[in-house]
Scaffold this motif. Sequence first.
Motif, mmCIF file in Angstrom:
data_model
loop_
_atom_site.group_PDB
_atom_site.id
_atom_site.type_symbol
_atom_site.label_atom_id
_atom_site.label_comp_id
_atom_site.label_asym_id
_atom_site.label_seq_id
_atom_site.Cartn_x
_atom_site.Cartn_y
_atom_site.Cartn_z
ATOM 1 N N ALA A 74 0.832 -1.203 0.000
ATOM 2 C CA ALA A 74 0.000 0.000 0.000
ATOM 3 C C ALA A 74 0.869 1.257 0.000
ATOM 4 C CB ALA A 74 -0.938 -0.001 1.199
ATOM 5 N N LEU A 110 -0.926 4.416 7.740
ATOM 6 C CA LEU A 110 -0.867 2.975 7.471
ATOM 7 C C LEU A 110 -0.230 2.221 8.637
ATOM 8 C CD1 LEU A 110 0.212 2.872 3.713
ATOM 9 C CD2 LEU A 110 -1.921 1.997 4.675
ATOM 10 N N LYS A 137 2.227 1.733 -3.514
ATOM 11 C CA LYS A 137 1.168 2.244 -4.387
ATOM 12 C C LYS A 137 0.905 3.720 -4.096
ATOM 13 C CE LYS A 137 -3.557 1.530 -5.820
ATOM 14 N NZ LYS A 137 -4.767 0.770 -5.683
ATOM 15 N N THR A 138 0.908 4.087 -2.821
ATOM 16 C CA THR A 138 0.714 5.488 -2.441
ATOM 17 C C THR A 138 1.790 6.369 -3.039
ATOM 18 O OG1 THR A 138 -0.339 4.835 -0.377
ATOM 19 C CG2 THR A 138 0.588 7.054 -0.466
#
Length: 81
Positions: free
Chosen positions: A22, A54, A25-26
């Motif tokens: 994640a 996160l 991807k961020t």
Amino acid sequence: MLAVAADAHASAFWLVVVVLAAALKTRIVLARYLGLDAAPAALTGFFAVTFLVLALVAGSILVFPTPQQPLRAENHSSSQH
């Protein structure tokens, strides 16, 4: 994916894998799609805040796991009729 990993009672290893995916991807979304690669300070700030969120969510999943829901007796009795 983080919610799925939490609901599936994933191990800490898989939770870290999901958080890192994640985060990657961020970083890609912030840099490429929002154009923050032209403003490195903004990219670093937004990424740091997102990664902190996160990490807090993943940490709370590890510290406060969701308890298993026991099967209720009424489910067993209604299925036998």
